[in-house]
Design a protein around this motif. Structure first.
Motif, PDB file in Angstrom:
ATOM      1  N   GLU A 175       0.848  -1.199   0.000  1.00  0.00           N
ATOM      2  CA  GLU A 175       0.000   0.000   0.000  1.00  0.00           C
ATOM      3  C   GLU A 175       0.880   1.244   0.000  1.00  0.00           C
ATOM      4  O   GLU A 175       2.051   1.174   0.378  1.00  0.00           O
ATOM      5  CB  GLU A 175      -0.894   0.002   1.249  1.00  0.00           C
ATOM      6  CG  GLU A 175      -1.855  -1.174   1.337  1.00  0.00           C
ATOM      7  CD  GLU A 175      -2.903  -1.174   0.242  1.00  0.00           C
ATOM      8  OE1 GLU A 175      -3.361  -0.077  -0.139  1.00  0.00           O
ATOM      9  OE2 GLU A 175      -3.252  -2.266  -0.233  1.00  0.00           O
ATOM     10  N   PRO A 176       0.332   2.391  -0.401  1.00  0.00           N
ATOM     11  CA  PRO A 176       1.095   3.632  -0.309  1.00  0.00           C
ATOM     12  C   PRO A 176       1.643   3.832   1.108  1.00  0.00           C
ATOM     13  O   PRO A 176       0.995   3.491   2.087  1.00  0.00           O
ATOM     14  CB  PRO A 176       0.064   4.706  -0.657  1.00  0.00           C
ATOM     15  CG  PRO A 176      -0.897   3.991  -1.556  1.00  0.00           C
ATOM     16  CD  PRO A 176      -0.984   2.592  -0.991  1.00  0.00           C
ATOM     17  N   SER A 177       2.855   4.321   1.184  1.00  0.00           N
ATOM     18  CA  SER A 177       3.598   4.588   2.428  1.00  0.00           C
ATOM     19  C   SER A 177       4.154   3.339   3.099  1.00  0.00           C
ATOM     20  O   SER A 177       4.703   3.433   4.188  1.00  0.00           O
ATOM     21  CB  SER A 177       2.763   5.387   3.437  1.00  0.00           C
ATOM     22  OG  SER A 177       2.409   6.631   2.886  1.00  0.00           O
ATOM     23  N   GLU A 178       4.040   2.182   2.467  1.00  0.00           N
ATOM     24  CA  GLU A 178       4.575   0.954   3.072  1.00  0.00           C
ATOM     25  C   GLU A 178       5.953   0.618   2.514  1.00  0.00           C
ATOM     26  O   GLU A 178       6.287   0.959   1.384  1.00  0.00           O
ATOM     27  CB  GLU A 178       3.640  -0.233   2.827  1.00  0.00           C
ATOM     28  CG  GLU A 178       2.390  -0.184   3.653  1.00  0.00           C
ATOM     29  CD  GLU A 178       1.548  -1.447   3.537  1.00  0.00           C
ATOM     30  OE1 GLU A 178       0.738  -1.650   4.454  1.00  0.00           O
ATOM     31  OE2 GLU A 178       1.690  -2.206   2.558  1.00  0.00           O
ATOM     32  N   ILE A 179       6.724  -0.086   3.357  1.00  0.00           N
ATOM     33  CA  ILE A 179       8.049  -0.573   2.982  1.00  0.00           C
ATOM     34  C   ILE A 179       8.033  -2.083   3.114  1.00  0.00           C
ATOM     35  O   ILE A 179       7.663  -2.619   4.157  1.00  0.00           O
ATOM     36  CB  ILE A 179       9.149   0.016   3.891  1.00  0.00           C
ATOM     37  CG1 ILE A 179       9.176   1.542   3.774  1.00  0.00           C
ATOM     38  CG2 ILE A 179      10.510  -0.589   3.545  1.00  0.00           C
ATOM     39  CD1 ILE A 179      10.129   2.227   4.747  1.00  0.00           C
ATOM     40  N   LEU A 180       8.432  -2.757   2.045  1.00  0.00           N
ATOM     41  CA  LEU A 180       8.548  -4.206   2.062  1.00  0.00           C
ATOM     42  C   LEU A 180      10.019  -4.567   2.012  1.00  0.00           C
ATOM     43  O   LEU A 180      10.734  -4.174   1.080  1.00  0.00           O
ATOM     44  CB  LEU A 180       7.825  -4.834   0.861  1.00  0.00           C
ATOM     45  CG  LEU A 180       8.037  -6.341   0.669  1.00  0.00           C
ATOM     46  CD1 LEU A 180       7.402  -7.129   1.809  1.00  0.00           C
ATOM     47  CD2 LEU A 180       7.490  -6.782  -0.677  1.00  0.00           C
ATOM     48  N   GLU A 181      10.479  -5.302   3.013  1.00  0.00           N
ATOM     49  CA  GLU A 181      11.855  -5.777   3.043  1.00  0.00           C
ATOM     50  C   GLU A 181      11.861  -7.225   2.559  1.00  0.00           C
ATOM     51  O   GLU A 181      11.202  -8.083   3.137  1.00  0.00           O
ATOM     52  CB  GLU A 181      12.414  -5.693   4.459  1.00  0.00           C
ATOM     53  CG  GLU A 181      13.816  -6.241   4.582  1.00  0.00           C
ATOM     54  CD  GLU A 181      14.313  -6.234   6.016  1.00  0.00           C
ATOM     55  OE1 GLU A 181      15.500  -5.971   6.201  1.00  0.00           O
ATOM     56  OE2 GLU A 181      13.514  -6.497   6.940  1.00  0.00           O
ATOM     57  N   VAL A 182      12.606  -7.483   1.480  1.00  0.00           N
ATOM     58  CA  VAL A 182      12.773  -8.833   0.966  1.00  0.00           C
ATOM     59  C   VAL A 182      14.116  -9.317   1.507  1.00  0.00           C
ATOM     60  O   VAL A 182      15.171  -8.798   1.127  1.00  0.00           O
ATOM     61  CB  VAL A 182      12.763  -8.859  -0.581  1.00  0.00           C
ATOM     62  CG1 VAL A 182      12.970 -10.273  -1.091  1.00  0.00           C
ATOM     63  CG2 VAL A 182      11.472  -8.266  -1.115  1.00  0.00           C
TER      64      VAL A 182
END
Length: 172
Positions: A8-15
């Motif tokens: 979603e907007p403003s989210e950070i996904l760490e892979v």
């Protein structure tokens, strides 16, 4: 295989994963640099900003020229960002004269904090000292506060990077 993610907007996904686990391949597909063998991703509907783990620029150009180009011709913002990451003395030197850490700082200076979209970053912490890591997180925060979405890949989780660096700094 059978990967399904939503940001979603403003989210950070760490892979997160070890070397060779496919993190870079995934990011390159999302960024549109490589094609997937099967499946679908909707990143084509977003303005994308891709920062590779290294390279991605012509080393005879100056940091100001490179970052200005990556920020779509916004010279004023490029200069501001380069100063923010500690490269004010290197604006006009060829990028080939920069250290590995300075090159990484230059790349993170290209994060468009005045824009939203999808920011894709591969191994952002390689070559960065503790202060540069803090600056990097501030730039990520600014980007995400502008409704930007972030996907970053790392073989070292963000949490462990900062706890380890904080512990080292406390002991000194």
């Amino acid at each position: 295989k059978n990967l399904s993610i939503s940001i979603e907007p403003s989210e950070i996904l760490e892979v997160y994963g070890k070397n060779g686990s496919g993190k870079t391949s995934l990011l390159r597909i999302i960024a549109g640099v490589s094609e997937q063998c099967a499946g679908f991703h909707n990143s084509v509907f977003f303005e994308k900003f891709f920062i590779p783990s290294h390279g991605g620029f012509r080393s005879e150009l100056t940091p100001l020229e490179i970052v200005e180009d990556l920020l779509k011709g916004n010279r004023k913002l490029a200069k501001k960002q380069l100063c923010k990451v500690g490269l004010s003395d290197y604006l006009s030197r060829p990028a080939s004269h920069l250290s590995e850490g300075q090159r990484k700082r230059m790349l993170i200076a290209s994060i468009p904090t005045n824009s939203s979209g999808l920011l894709i970053i591969d191994e952002p912490f390689n070559g960065l000292d503790f202060e540069a890591k803090k600056i990097f997180l501030e730039l990520l925060k600014e980007f995400s506060l502008n409704n930007g979405m972030i996907i970053l890949a790392t073989h070292i989780p963000i949490e462990s990077i900062f706890s380890a660096n904080f512990e080292k700094r406390k002991k000194l």
